[in-house]
Motif scaffolding. Sequence first.
Motif, PDB file in Angstrom:
ATOM      1  N   GLY A   1       0.781  -0.996   0.483  1.00 44.45           N
ATOM      2  CA  GLY A   1       0.070   0.216  -0.122  1.00 44.45           C
ATOM      3  C   GLY A   1       1.066   1.457   0.151  1.00 44.45           C
ATOM      4  N   ASP A   2      -0.040   2.240   0.178  1.00 43.68           N
ATOM      5  CA  ASP A   2       1.101   3.816  -0.213  1.00 43.68           C
ATOM      6  C   ASP A   2       1.290   4.742   1.160  1.00 43.68           C
ATOM      7  N   ALA A   3       0.881   3.212   2.369  1.00 44.77           N
ATOM      8  CA  ALA A   3       1.345   4.111   3.550  1.00 44.77           C
ATOM      9  C   ALA A   3       1.001   3.225   5.152  1.00 44.77           C
ATOM     10  N   PHE A   4       2.233   3.422   5.915  1.00 40.15           N
ATOM     11  CA  PHE A   4       2.569   2.361   6.774  1.00 40.15           C
ATOM     12  C   PHE A   4       2.389   2.848   7.932  1.00 40.15           C
ATOM     13  N   GLU A   5       2.590   1.717   9.699  1.00 38.48           N
ATOM     14  CA  GLU A   5       2.687   2.710  10.892  1.00 38.48           C
ATOM     15  C   GLU A   5       3.361   3.673  11.130  1.00 38.48           C
ATOM     16  N   GLU A   6       4.493   3.079  10.142  1.00 37.41           N
ATOM     17  CA  GLU A   6       5.863   4.334  10.260  1.00 37.41           C
ATOM     18  C   GLU A   6       5.480   5.400   9.353  1.00 37.41           C
ATOM     19  N   LYS A   7       6.280   6.468   9.694  1.00 39.64           N
ATOM     20  CA  LYS A   7       5.869   6.974   9.050  1.00 39.64           C
ATOM     21  C   LYS A   7       7.306   7.081   8.017  1.00 39.64           C
ATOM     22  N   ILE A   8       7.510   6.715   6.576  1.00 34.13           N
ATOM     23  CA  ILE A   8       8.376   5.903   5.881  1.00 34.13           C
ATOM     24  C   ILE A   8       7.379   5.790   4.482  1.00 34.13           C
ATOM     25  N   ALA A   9       7.779   7.039   3.570  1.00 38.88           N
ATOM     26  CA  ALA A   9       7.420   6.776   2.411  1.00 38.88           C
ATOM     27  C   ALA A   9       7.473   5.301   1.176  1.00 38.88           C
ATOM     28  N   SER A  10       6.172   5.232   1.110  1.00 37.88           N
ATOM     29  CA  SER A  10       6.358   3.984  -0.185  1.00 37.88           C
ATOM     30  C   SER A  10       7.409   3.715  -1.049  1.00 37.88           C
ATOM     31  N   VAL A  11       7.828   4.675  -1.711  1.00 36.73           N
ATOM     32  CA  VAL A  11       8.874   4.845  -2.095  1.00 36.73           C
ATOM     33  C   VAL A  11      10.669   4.850  -2.079  1.00 36.73           C
ATOM     34  N   ASP A  12      11.032   4.820  -0.460  1.00 38.94           N
ATOM     35  CA  ASP A  12      11.609   4.400   0.184  1.00 38.94           C
ATOM     36  C   ASP A  12      11.591   3.323   0.558  1.00 38.94           C
ATOM     37  N   VAL A  13      10.093   2.808   1.417  1.00 39.22           N
ATOM     38  CA  VAL A  13      10.089   0.911   1.244  1.00 39.22           C
ATOM     39  C   VAL A  13      10.300   0.124  -0.194  1.00 39.22           C
ATOM     40  N   ILE A  14       9.994   0.646  -1.400  1.00 43.30           N
ATOM     41  CA  ILE A  14       9.966   0.282  -2.462  1.00 43.30           C
ATOM     42  C   ILE A  14      12.094  -0.329  -2.472  1.00 43.30           C
ATOM     43  N   ALA A  15      12.478   1.091  -1.766  1.00 39.75           N
ATOM     44  CA  ALA A  15      14.019   0.693  -2.756  1.00 39.75           C
ATOM     45  C   ALA A  15      14.541   0.155  -1.738  1.00 39.75           C
ATOM     46  N   LEU A  16      14.427   0.307  -0.102  1.00 38.51           N
ATOM     47  CA  LEU A  16      14.639  -0.696   0.682  1.00 38.51           C
ATOM     48  C   LEU A  16      14.501  -2.138   0.294  1.00 38.51           C
ATOM     49  N   MET A  17      13.450  -2.665   0.233  1.00 30.98           N
ATOM     50  CA  MET A  17      13.009  -3.569  -0.191  1.00 30.98           C
ATOM     51  C   MET A  17      14.050  -4.159  -1.163  1.00 30.98           C
ATOM     52  N   ARG A  18      14.109  -3.574  -2.520  1.00 29.76           N
ATOM     53  CA  ARG A  18      14.174  -3.687  -3.481  1.00 29.76           C
ATOM     54  C   ARG A  18      16.093  -5.003  -4.056  1.00 29.76           C
ATOM     55  N   LYS A  19      17.002  -3.269  -2.523  1.00 29.74           N
ATOM     56  CA  LYS A  19      18.277  -3.891  -2.249  1.00 29.74           C
ATOM     57  C   LYS A  19      18.054  -5.085  -1.681  1.00 29.74           C
ATOM     58  N   CYS A  20      17.335  -5.555  -0.610  1.00 29.69           N
ATOM     59  CA  CYS A  20      17.291  -7.081  -0.512  1.00 29.69           C
ATOM     60  C   CYS A  20      17.262  -8.019  -1.507  1.00 29.69           C
ATOM     61  N   ASN A  21      16.654  -7.817  -1.213  1.00 31.39           N
ATOM     62  CA  ASN A  21      15.826  -9.199  -2.890  1.00 31.39           C
ATOM     63  C   ASN A  21      15.581  -8.502  -3.901  1.00 31.39           C
ATOM     64  N   LYS A  22      16.893  -8.178  -4.819  1.00 26.56           N
ATOM     65  CA  LYS A  22      16.203  -8.390  -6.603  1.00 26.56           C
ATOM     66  C   LYS A  22      15.500  -8.621  -6.676  1.00 26.56           C
ATOM     67  N   ASN A  23      15.297  -9.954  -6.995  1.00 30.86           N
ATOM     68  CA  ASN A  23      13.798 -11.051  -8.023  1.00 30.86           C
ATOM     69  C   ASN A  23      12.899 -10.460  -6.923  1.00 30.86           C
ATOM     70  N   LEU A  24      12.346  -9.781  -5.574  1.00 35.09           N
ATOM     71  CA  LEU A  24      11.492  -9.562  -5.099  1.00 35.09           C
ATOM     72  C   LEU A  24      10.097  -9.148  -6.237  1.00 35.09           C
ATOM     73  N   LYS A  25       9.043  -9.129  -6.214  1.00 35.43           N
ATOM     74  CA  LYS A  25       8.159  -8.974  -7.161  1.00 35.43           C
ATOM     75  C   LYS A  25       6.868  -7.630  -6.381  1.00 35.43           C
ATOM     76  N   ILE A  26       7.175  -6.286  -6.676  1.00 34.47           N
ATOM     77  CA  ILE A  26       6.311  -5.681  -5.516  1.00 34.47           C
ATOM     78  C   ILE A  26       5.121  -5.065  -6.352  1.00 34.47           C
ATOM     79  N   ILE A  27       4.024  -5.473  -6.455  1.00 38.99           N
ATOM     80  CA  ILE A  27       2.676  -4.674  -6.639  1.00 38.99           C
ATOM     81  C   ILE A  27       2.551  -3.552  -5.855  1.00 38.99           C
ATOM     82  N   LEU A  28       2.700  -2.361  -5.975  1.00 37.54           N
ATOM     83  CA  LEU A  28       2.731  -0.973  -5.252  1.00 37.54           C
ATOM     84  C   LEU A  28       0.719  -1.262  -5.482  1.00 37.54           C
ATOM     85  N   ILE A  29       0.044  -0.488  -4.518  1.00 38.32           N
ATOM     86  CA  ILE A  29      -1.350  -0.212  -4.660  1.00 38.32           C
ATOM     87  C   ILE A  29      -1.603   1.000  -4.023  1.00 38.32           C
ATOM     88  N   SER A  30      -1.940   1.694  -4.926  1.00 41.93           N
ATOM     89  CA  SER A  30      -2.163   3.503  -4.316  1.00 41.93           C
ATOM     90  C   SER A  30      -2.779   4.976  -5.720  1.00 41.93           C
TER      91      SER A  30
END
Length: 129
Positions: A54-83
């Motif tokens: 989604g586009d909002a989380f309990e923590e005050k962190i933007a989804s673009v930053d979450v995506i960047a972190l996830m991508r660094k952790c797992n390059k094969n991850l399939k991320i589907i953004l709903i916004s």
Amino acid sequence: MRARKVLIADRDEKARTKLAEFFENSNYDVETTGSAAYAIAKIVQKQEPIVILGDAFEEKIASVDVIALMRKCNKNLKIILISDDSSLETLRRIRKDGIFYHALKPHDSEDNEELRSVVECAVEGFQPV
């Protein structure tokens, strides 16, 4: 058969629950969280091949930053953004970071079917059309 695990991460509990019920009825192993930190921890553990974000989380962190972190952790991850409300600049950045698909939040069964198709493409390793 490929893993049919889906992690749904969004602060909106009602939206998470509706999506979880929809995918559980489609024979997916579904986990939900409102926490970006928890979602990233699952990615670090390499336990979730598909993330519906989604586009909002309990923590005050933007989804673009979450995506960047996830991508660094797992390059094969399939991320589907709903916004529903992303700026053009934000969409450019997340596409550059390598999301699998961007969809608007589902509001009816037709929207859910689109999302199911996208998840099926992610499971099978195809790019959505």
